[in-house]
Design a protein around this motif. Sequence first.
Motif, PDB file in Angstrom:
ATOM      1  N   LEU A 215       0.828  -1.211   0.000  1.00  0.00           N
ATOM      2  CA  LEU A 215       0.000   0.000   0.000  1.00  0.00           C
ATOM      3  C   LEU A 215       0.861   1.260   0.000  1.00  0.00           C
ATOM      4  O   LEU A 215       0.527   2.250  -0.657  1.00  0.00           O
ATOM      5  N   GLN A 216       1.982   1.232   0.712  1.00  0.00           N
ATOM      6  CA  GLN A 216       2.889   2.383   0.711  1.00  0.00           C
ATOM      7  C   GLN A 216       3.497   2.591  -0.676  1.00  0.00           C
ATOM      8  O   GLN A 216       3.596   3.719  -1.156  1.00  0.00           O
ATOM      9  N   THR A 217       3.885   1.494  -1.314  1.00  0.00           N
ATOM     10  CA  THR A 217       4.431   1.581  -2.669  1.00  0.00           C
ATOM     11  C   THR A 217       3.413   2.161  -3.629  1.00  0.00           C
ATOM     12  O   THR A 217       3.737   2.987  -4.494  1.00  0.00           O
ATOM     13  N   PHE A 218       2.159   1.752  -3.462  1.00  0.00           N
ATOM     14  CA  PHE A 218       1.111   2.226  -4.367  1.00  0.00           C
ATOM     15  C   PHE A 218       0.844   3.712  -4.176  1.00  0.00           C
ATOM     16  O   PHE A 218       0.833   4.484  -5.141  1.00  0.00           O
ATOM     17  N   PHE A 219       0.640   4.146  -2.908  1.00  0.00           N
ATOM     18  CA  PHE A 219       0.230   5.526  -2.670  1.00  0.00           C
ATOM     19  C   PHE A 219       1.388   6.523  -2.773  1.00  0.00           C
ATOM     20  O   PHE A 219       1.162   7.671  -3.154  1.00  0.00           O
ATOM     21  N   TYR A 220       2.621   6.101  -2.464  1.00  0.00           N
ATOM     22  CA  TYR A 220       3.730   7.044  -2.461  1.00  0.00           C
ATOM     23  C   TYR A 220       4.542   7.026  -3.757  1.00  0.00           C
ATOM     24  O   TYR A 220       5.278   7.971  -4.024  1.00  0.00           O
ATOM     25  N   ILE A 221       4.423   5.958  -4.540  1.00  0.00           N
ATOM     26  CA  ILE A 221       5.206   5.871  -5.782  1.00  0.00           C
ATOM     27  C   ILE A 221       4.296   5.737  -7.002  1.00  0.00           C
ATOM     28  O   ILE A 221       4.274   6.608  -7.875  1.00  0.00           O
ATOM     29  N   LYS A 222       3.542   4.642  -7.042  1.00  0.00           N
ATOM     30  CA  LYS A 222       2.770   4.369  -8.259  1.00  0.00           C
ATOM     31  C   LYS A 222       1.741   5.442  -8.567  1.00  0.00           C
ATOM     32  O   LYS A 222       1.614   5.883  -9.717  1.00  0.00           O
ATOM     33  N   ILE A 223       1.005   5.864  -7.566  1.00  0.00           N
ATOM     34  CA  ILE A 223      -0.079   6.820  -7.807  1.00  0.00           C
ATOM     35  C   ILE A 223       0.464   8.153  -8.302  1.00  0.00           C
ATOM     36  O   ILE A 223      -0.188   8.870  -9.069  1.00  0.00           O
ATOM     37  N   ARG A 224       1.696   8.499  -7.882  1.00  0.00           N
ATOM     38  CA  ARG A 224       2.294   9.757  -8.337  1.00  0.00           C
ATOM     39  C   ARG A 224       2.734   9.662  -9.796  1.00  0.00           C
ATOM     40  O   ARG A 224       2.598  10.618 -10.552  1.00  0.00           O
ATOM     41  N   TYR A 225       3.266   8.510 -10.180  1.00  0.00           N
ATOM     42  CA  TYR A 225       3.628   8.333 -11.583  1.00  0.00           C
ATOM     43  C   TYR A 225       2.399   8.177 -12.478  1.00  0.00           C
ATOM     44  O   TYR A 225       2.488   8.355 -13.692  1.00  0.00           O
ATOM     45  N   LEU A 226       1.273   7.850 -11.885  1.00  0.00           N
ATOM     46  CA  LEU A 226       0.036   7.702 -12.647  1.00  0.00           C
ATOM     47  C   LEU A 226      -0.764   8.999 -12.720  1.00  0.00           C
ATOM     48  O   LEU A 226      -1.866   8.997 -13.281  1.00  0.00           O
ATOM     49  N   SER A 227      -0.243  10.088 -12.178  1.00  0.00           N
ATOM     50  CA  SER A 227      -1.045  11.314 -12.068  1.00  0.00           C
ATOM     51  C   SER A 227      -1.502  11.828 -13.422  1.00  0.00           C
ATOM     52  O   SER A 227      -2.664  12.213 -13.591  1.00  0.00           O
ATOM     53  N   SER A 228      -0.611  11.832 -14.433  1.00  0.00           N
ATOM     54  CA  SER A 228      -1.011  12.334 -15.761  1.00  0.00           C
ATOM     55  C   SER A 228      -2.034  11.407 -16.402  1.00  0.00           C
ATOM     56  O   SER A 228      -2.977  11.869 -17.059  1.00  0.00           O
ATOM     57  N   THR A 229      -1.876  10.093 -16.208  1.00  0.00           N
ATOM     58  CA  THR A 229      -2.856   9.147 -16.751  1.00  0.00           C
ATOM     59  C   THR A 229      -4.188   9.267 -16.027  1.00  0.00           C
ATOM     60  O   THR A 229      -5.254   9.173 -16.645  1.00  0.00           O
ATOM     61  N   LEU A 230      -4.138   9.482 -14.715  1.00  0.00           N
ATOM     62  CA  LEU A 230      -5.370   9.712 -13.955  1.00  0.00           C
ATOM     63  C   LEU A 230      -6.115  10.938 -14.477  1.00  0.00           C
ATOM     64  O   LEU A 230      -7.347  10.911 -14.619  1.00  0.00           O
ATOM     65  N   LEU A 231      -5.368  11.992 -14.783  1.00  0.00           N
ATOM     66  CA  LEU A 231      -5.998  13.202 -15.321  1.00  0.00           C
ATOM     67  C   LEU A 231      -6.659  12.906 -16.655  1.00  0.00           C
ATOM     68  O   LEU A 231      -7.820  13.275 -16.887  1.00  0.00           O
ATOM     69  N   PHE A 232      -5.919  12.224 -17.546  1.00  0.00           N
ATOM     70  CA  PHE A 232      -6.462  11.933 -18.879  1.00  0.00           C
ATOM     71  C   PHE A 232      -7.695  11.040 -18.796  1.00  0.00           C
ATOM     72  O   PHE A 232      -8.718  11.302 -19.447  1.00  0.00           O
ATOM     73  N   VAL A 233      -7.618   9.991 -17.986  1.00  0.00           N
ATOM     74  CA  VAL A 233      -8.744   9.064 -17.852  1.00  0.00           C
ATOM     75  C   VAL A 233      -9.955   9.773 -17.243  1.00  0.00           C
ATOM     76  O   VAL A 233     -11.099   9.546 -17.677  1.00  0.00           O
ATOM     77  N   THR A 234      -9.725  10.649 -16.263  1.00  0.00           N
ATOM     78  CA  THR A 234     -10.833  11.385 -15.652  1.00  0.00           C
ATOM     79  C   THR A 234     -11.509  12.304 -16.661  1.00  0.00           C
ATOM     80  O   THR A 234     -12.748  12.353 -16.744  1.00  0.00           O
ATOM     81  N   ILE A 235     -10.708  13.015 -17.452  1.00  0.00           N
ATOM     82  CA  ILE A 235     -11.286  13.918 -18.453  1.00  0.00           C
ATOM     83  C   ILE A 235     -12.050  13.138 -19.514  1.00  0.00           C
ATOM     84  O   ILE A 235     -13.171  13.507 -19.900  1.00  0.00           O
ATOM     85  N   ILE A 294     -12.295  21.048 -15.899  1.00  0.00           N
ATOM     86  CA  ILE A 294     -11.043  20.542 -16.474  1.00  0.00           C
ATOM     87  C   ILE A 294      -9.856  21.381 -16.002  1.00  0.00           C
ATOM     88  O   ILE A 294      -8.767  20.856 -15.738  1.00  0.00           O
ATOM     89  N   GLY A 295     -10.062  22.699 -15.844  1.00  0.00           N
ATOM     90  CA  GLY A 295      -8.995  23.552 -15.314  1.00  0.00           C
ATOM     91  C   GLY A 295      -8.601  23.155 -13.905  1.00  0.00           C
ATOM     92  O   GLY A 295      -7.412  23.101 -13.567  1.00  0.00           O
ATOM     93  N   VAL A 296      -9.589  22.870 -13.066  1.00  0.00           N
ATOM     94  CA  VAL A 296      -9.308  22.423 -11.693  1.00  0.00           C
ATOM     95  C   VAL A 296      -8.536  21.100 -11.703  1.00  0.00           C
ATOM     96  O   VAL A 296      -7.587  20.904 -10.923  1.00  0.00           O
ATOM     97  N   LEU A 297      -8.924  20.186 -12.605  1.00  0.00           N
ATOM     98  CA  LEU A 297      -8.220  18.906 -12.705  1.00  0.00           C
ATOM     99  C   LEU A 297      -6.766  19.092 -13.137  1.00  0.00           C
ATOM    100  O   LEU A 297      -5.859  18.431 -12.608  1.00  0.00           O
ATOM    101  N   PHE A 298      -6.526  20.006 -14.071  1.00  0.00           N
ATOM    102  CA  PHE A 298      -5.157  20.272 -14.510  1.00  0.00           C
ATOM    103  C   PHE A 298      -4.322  20.877 -13.376  1.00  0.00           C
ATOM    104  O   PHE A 298      -3.149  20.520 -13.200  1.00  0.00           O
ATOM    105  N   ILE A 299      -4.906  21.791 -12.617  1.00  0.00           N
ATOM    106  CA  ILE A 299      -4.174  22.397 -11.493  1.00  0.00           C
ATOM    107  C   ILE A 299      -3.831  21.337 -10.447  1.00  0.00           C
ATOM    108  O   ILE A 299      -2.711  21.295  -9.926  1.00  0.00           O
TER     109      ILE A 299
END
Length: 310
Positions: A215-235, A294-299
């Motif tokens: 869980l630490q690996t996921f929340f502190y490493i993986k989720i941060r590297y997934l931030s741009s993909t999370l933004l794209f998938v959310t939009i 979308i602006g809020v998501l980008f910020i």
Amino acid sequence: MEKFKKSGKPPKASPQKHHMKSTRRLRKVKISSGAYIAPSFLGVLTFFILPFLVVIYYSLVDNPISGNFVFLDNFTSIIRNASFRTAVRNTFTFAAVAVPLAVVLSLLLAIVLEAKLPFRSQFRTFFLSPMMVPVASIVLIWQVLFHYNGAINEVLVAAGGAKIDWLKSDYALIVVVVLFLWKNLGYNMILFMAALASIPKDILEVAQLESAKPLQTFFYIKIRYLSSTLLFVTIMSLINSFKVFREVYLLTTDYPYDSIYTLQHFMNNKFRSLDYQTLSAAAILMSLVMIVIIGVLFIAEDRFGKDVEG
């Protein structure tokens, strides 16, 4: 020439001639670049910019024929419209439920399928298959399942329950959310799987050596590297939630049950009645809200993912 004969070296070009050559070369590059860009620019101008300007004009006049300027009257009248308020409430309720589910469930599926499980490729094919099914076939499947005399009600009756009119009751929103998830989970899952595969392996190995928990690996490493993909998938999920009108329209026609009467229904009915000024005002309000979201998501993505980029 005498100096050239004596030294054996060609004379150097003057700075003025060199400047002229570079200017000519730069001009040619600009002309060729403009020629390549021109068709795309004309297409965007014709099919996007000019229609949007026309929509702004329609929203500020009483009707397209007389063209009397009324400023914000169309916006105030549409905000007071009960059907518009119902459509806005239903649209944002659906998006608030469906979009987070689409993002979270697809991420969980990607994490599960990232592990070397048996029948991994079959599971992936199962979740991707809705992308290959035409809309009409999807609607037919949902009608077979959720009709008053459909398969789901037959199972309920066999289990001792009562029939539910799924598409003409408060359950209609649940039916549409399930339909949306069934259609979009596979695409989102593939995007997350690609993003997970691109995370640097050495960082994960260091975390493992430091005895970091999963869980630490996921929340502190993986989720941060997934931030741009999370933004794209959310939009993309947000945009797709506004496009679910096609399936709902085929299931329930122009005027569905109140809980699934969305902005697209409202705008489609206004278009049929040729009420362009109300339709244009609704489109502009919808665009402004989407731009803000979308602006809020980008910020948020910029603040959350900038330490990873660094």
